[in-house]
Design an enzyme around this catalytic site. Structure first.
Site, short mmCIF file in Angstrom:
data_model
loop_
_atom_site.label_atom_id
_atom_site.label_comp_id
_atom_site.label_asym_id
_atom_site.label_seq_id
_atom_site.Cartn_x
_atom_site.Cartn_y
_atom_site.Cartn_z
N HIS A 22 0.99 -1.30 0.17
CA HIS A 22 -0.23 0.10 -0.05
C HIS A 22 0.90 1.27 -0.03
O HIS A 22 1.77 1.52 0.87
CB HIS A 22 -0.99 0.01 1.29
CG HIS A 22 -1.76 1.34 1.51
ND1 HIS A 22 -1.66 2.03 2.57
CD2 HIS A 22 -2.38 2.00 0.65
CE1 HIS A 22 -2.39 2.94 2.50
NE2 HIS A 22 -2.90 3.07 1.50
N ASP A 64 -5.06 3.83 -4.46
CA ASP A 64 -4.94 4.42 -3.31
C ASP A 64 -6.09 5.16 -2.93
O ASP A 64 -6.36 6.16 -3.60
CB ASP A 64 -3.73 5.17 -2.69
CG ASP A 64 -3.49 5.19 -1.28
OD1 ASP A 64 -4.51 5.04 -0.55
OD2 ASP A 64 -2.21 5.22 -1.17
N TYR A 113 9.75 13.35 -13.27
CA TYR A 113 10.76 12.32 -13.29
C TYR A 113 11.40 12.02 -11.92
O TYR A 113 11.70 10.89 -11.78
CB TYR A 113 12.07 13.04 -14.12
CG TYR A 113 11.69 13.13 -15.63
CD1 TYR A 113 11.14 11.92 -16.53
CD2 TYR A 113 12.34 14.13 -16.26
CE1 TYR A 113 11.05 12.19 -17.50
CE2 TYR A 113 12.19 14.21 -17.96
CZ TYR A 113 11.46 13.19 -18.43
OH TYR A 113 11.24 13.28 -19.71
#
Length: 143
Positions: A22, A64, A113
Protein backbone atom coordinates in the site's frame (compact mmCIF):
# COMPACT_ATOMS: atom_id res chain seq x y z
CA UNK A 1 -0.90 -19.45 -18.73
CA UNK A 2 -3.53 -18.38 -16.25
CA UNK A 3 -7.25 -17.85 -16.68
CA UNK A 4 -8.97 -14.58 -16.03
CA UNK A 5 -5.89 -12.39 -16.39
CA UNK A 6 -5.14 -9.92 -19.13
CA UNK A 7 -2.36 -11.51 -21.23
CA UNK A 8 -0.40 -8.23 -21.07
CA UNK A 9 0.28 -8.98 -17.41
CA UNK A 10 3.60 -10.73 -17.90
CA UNK A 11 5.10 -12.88 -15.12
CA UNK A 12 7.51 -10.05 -14.23
CA UNK A 13 4.73 -7.46 -14.11
CA UNK A 14 2.44 -9.72 -12.07
CA UNK A 15 5.23 -10.40 -9.59
CA UNK A 16 5.95 -6.67 -9.28
CA UNK A 17 2.30 -5.75 -8.75
CA UNK A 18 1.90 -8.49 -6.13
CA UNK A 19 5.10 -7.45 -4.34
CA UNK A 20 4.06 -3.80 -4.10
CA UNK A 21 2.56 -2.67 -0.81
CA UNK A 22 0.00 0.00 0.00
CA UNK A 23 1.34 3.38 -1.02
CA UNK A 24 3.99 2.04 -3.39
CA UNK A 25 4.01 3.64 -6.82
CA UNK A 26 4.42 2.22 -10.30
CA UNK A 27 5.09 4.19 -13.47
CA UNK A 28 3.63 3.25 -16.83
CA UNK A 29 5.91 5.06 -19.26
CA UNK A 30 5.94 5.80 -22.96
CA UNK A 31 8.70 4.79 -25.37
CA UNK A 32 10.50 8.15 -24.97
CA UNK A 33 10.70 7.99 -21.18
CA UNK A 34 14.21 7.47 -19.73
CA UNK A 35 13.21 4.24 -17.99
CA UNK A 36 16.54 2.44 -17.92
CA UNK A 37 18.37 5.35 -16.30
CA UNK A 38 15.61 6.10 -13.78
CA UNK A 39 14.18 2.76 -12.67
CA UNK A 40 14.87 0.77 -9.51
CA UNK A 41 13.11 -2.07 -11.36
CA UNK A 42 12.38 -1.88 -15.09
CA UNK A 43 9.81 -4.02 -16.87
CA UNK A 44 9.72 -3.74 -20.67
CA UNK A 45 6.51 -4.07 -22.64
CA UNK A 46 7.81 -3.01 -26.04
CA UNK A 47 5.12 -2.80 -28.69
CA UNK A 48 2.33 -2.42 -26.11
CA UNK A 49 0.53 0.89 -25.62
CA UNK A 50 0.49 2.69 -22.29
CA UNK A 51 -3.30 2.74 -22.36
CA UNK A 52 -3.56 -1.04 -22.82
CA UNK A 53 -1.02 -1.48 -20.02
CA UNK A 54 -2.95 0.85 -17.71
CA UNK A 55 -6.16 -1.06 -18.35
CA UNK A 56 -4.47 -4.39 -17.55
CA UNK A 57 -2.89 -3.03 -14.35
CA UNK A 58 -6.14 -1.48 -13.12
CA UNK A 59 -7.88 -4.84 -13.55
CA UNK A 60 -5.75 -6.30 -10.73
CA UNK A 61 -4.44 -3.33 -8.69
CA UNK A 62 -6.56 -0.89 -6.69
CA UNK A 63 -5.73 2.81 -6.58
CA UNK A 64 -4.99 4.34 -3.19
CA UNK A 65 -8.08 5.91 -1.61
CA UNK A 66 -6.15 7.59 1.22
CA UNK A 67 -4.55 10.25 -1.01
CA UNK A 68 -5.93 12.96 -3.29
CA UNK A 69 -3.58 12.03 -6.14
CA UNK A 70 -3.40 8.26 -6.76
CA UNK A 71 -2.81 8.90 -10.47
CA UNK A 72 -0.38 11.50 -11.82
CA UNK A 73 0.63 12.46 -15.33
CA UNK A 74 3.30 14.77 -16.71
CA UNK A 75 2.32 18.34 -17.57
CA UNK A 76 2.85 19.48 -21.15
CA UNK A 77 6.00 21.60 -21.27
CA UNK A 78 5.04 25.22 -21.89
CA UNK A 79 1.31 24.53 -21.53
CA UNK A 80 0.60 22.85 -18.17
CA UNK A 81 -3.19 23.09 -18.59
CA UNK A 82 -3.21 21.16 -21.89
CA UNK A 83 -4.59 17.63 -21.67
CA UNK A 84 -3.03 15.39 -24.33
CA UNK A 85 -5.34 12.81 -25.96
CA UNK A 86 -3.47 9.93 -24.30
CA UNK A 87 -4.17 11.47 -20.87
CA UNK A 88 -7.86 11.79 -21.76
CA UNK A 89 -7.79 8.05 -22.48
CA UNK A 90 -5.99 7.40 -19.16
CA UNK A 91 -8.77 9.27 -17.34
CA UNK A 92 -11.47 7.33 -19.18
CA UNK A 93 -9.77 4.04 -18.28
CA UNK A 94 -9.55 5.05 -14.62
CA UNK A 95 -13.24 5.98 -14.62
CA UNK A 96 -14.30 2.72 -16.28
CA UNK A 97 -11.81 0.20 -14.85
CA UNK A 98 -10.54 1.34 -11.42
CA UNK A 99 -12.31 0.19 -8.26
CA UNK A 100 -12.37 3.78 -7.02
CA UNK A 101 -12.08 6.24 -9.89
CA UNK A 102 -10.17 9.44 -9.20
CA UNK A 103 -9.32 12.50 -11.27
CA UNK A 104 -5.79 12.49 -12.63
CA UNK A 105 -3.50 15.13 -11.16
CA UNK A 106 -0.41 16.48 -12.92
CA UNK A 107 3.22 17.17 -12.13
CA UNK A 108 5.73 19.43 -13.83
CA UNK A 109 8.07 17.40 -16.08
CA UNK A 110 11.13 17.39 -13.80
CA UNK A 111 9.01 16.74 -10.71
CA UNK A 112 7.47 13.78 -12.57
CA UNK A 113 10.94 12.38 -13.34
CA UNK A 114 12.01 12.80 -9.72
CA UNK A 115 8.89 11.03 -8.46
CA UNK A 116 9.40 8.25 -11.02
CA UNK A 117 12.94 7.63 -9.73
CA UNK A 118 11.44 6.81 -6.32
CA UNK A 119 8.78 4.48 -7.75
CA UNK A 120 8.75 0.77 -6.94
CA UNK A 121 9.02 0.04 -10.67
CA UNK A 122 8.79 1.56 -14.12
CA UNK A 123 6.96 -0.26 -16.90
CA UNK A 124 8.45 0.93 -20.21
CA UNK A 125 5.87 0.50 -22.95
CA UNK A 126 6.04 1.02 -26.68
CA UNK A 127 3.64 3.98 -26.42
CA UNK A 128 4.45 6.56 -29.10
CA UNK A 129 1.90 9.22 -28.15
CA UNK A 130 3.65 12.09 -26.40
CA UNK A 131 3.06 12.42 -22.64
CA UNK A 132 1.90 8.80 -22.39
CA UNK A 133 3.24 8.48 -18.83
CA UNK A 134 1.31 7.89 -15.62
CA UNK A 135 2.24 7.17 -12.00
CA UNK A 136 -0.15 5.02 -9.97
CA UNK A 137 -0.19 4.67 -6.18
CA UNK A 138 -1.29 1.22 -5.02
CA UNK A 139 -4.23 1.04 -2.65
CA UNK A 140 -5.32 -1.45 -0.04
CA UNK A 141 -6.98 -4.73 -0.90
CA UNK A 142 -9.58 -5.25 1.81
CA UNK A 143 -10.23 -8.70 3.28
Amino acid sequence: MLRGLNPLLSPDLLHTLAAMGHGDEIVIADANFPGTSNAKRLIRLDGISATDTLEAVLQVMPLDTFVADPALTMQVVGNPDEVPPVVDKFQWLIETTADTPSPIQTLERHAFYERARDAFAIVQTGETRLYGNIILKKGVIAP
